[in-house]
Design a protein around this motif. Structure first.
Motif: not given
Length: 194
Positions: A88-102, A104-117
């Motif tokens: 049930t964790i994907a439904y109780m906390e549906p949004f996850s943060l992903d941070v990528f740092i290289s 040359r650049f930094v990027s971050a995104s918030v993703t819906h865990r159930v629909t993967c959008k």
């Protein structure tokens, strides 16, 4: 007259059968079916339960995915118990943060865990952030990415998310700056450190 090995005799027998047309030959525990019509097999592969040389034909065990050699991992115990929290964790906390740092650049995104959008995305490669910054990979760039990501997440009505660092990442420095910037700009981030 020279003596012929059994393998050579079998190959000669197969070639004679191919010349004659469509037949099935029985070699003890293996049956080889050969269907030939005019032309080069009419675009079809000759197949049988086992290949002539004892190697399985170009199919996996479940007769799918031809020419695929890498098989996915199967769980060690297929009947392993999955806890209620894991289900049930994907439904109780549906949004996850992903941070990528290289470098040359930094990027971050918030993703819906159930629909993967991806609900909100920000990175130093985007035009609006790139023009303002001196460097695209330092701490001020991380703070800017966090601020822009928080604004875009609020536009999408997302006010809470979770963050679990990847195996190689430590929760310090630039990654911590992005998360802290999100928190300062009104997004509640729940950080899971193992």
């Amino acid at each position: 007259m020279p003596r012929i090995s059994p393998a050579t005799a079998m190959i000669r027998n197969i070639l004679n059968t191919i010349r004659k047309g469509s037949h099935a030959m029985d070699y003890g525990d293996r049956t080889l079916s050969i269907v030939c019509r005019r032309g080069f097999h009419d675009g079809k592969v000759l197949s049988g339960p086992r290949s002539f040389f004892g190697v399985e034909d170009f199919l996996d065990d479940d007769n799918s995915r031809p020419y695929t050699y890498k098989k996915e991992k199967r769980p060690k115990s297929p009947h392993k118990h999955i806890s209620f929290k894991q289900r049930t964790i994907a439904y109780m906390e549906p949004f996850s943060l992903d941070v990528f740092i290289s470098k040359r650049f930094v990027s971050a995104s918030v993703t819906h865990r159930v629909t993967c959008k991806q609900v909100a995305v920000a990175g130093t490669n985007s035009k609006d952030i790139k023009a303002v910054l001196k460097s695209r990979s330092d701490i001020p760039a991380c703070l800017a990415v966090g601020r822009f990501l928080a604004e875009r997440a609020k536009e999408a009505d997302v006010y809470t998310c979770t963050y679990a660092p990847r195996e190689r990442d430590k929760f310090e420095g630039k990654i911590r700056a992005v998360v802290q910037s999100l928190i300062d700009n009104g997004i509640d981030v729940k950080v899971y450190l193992d």
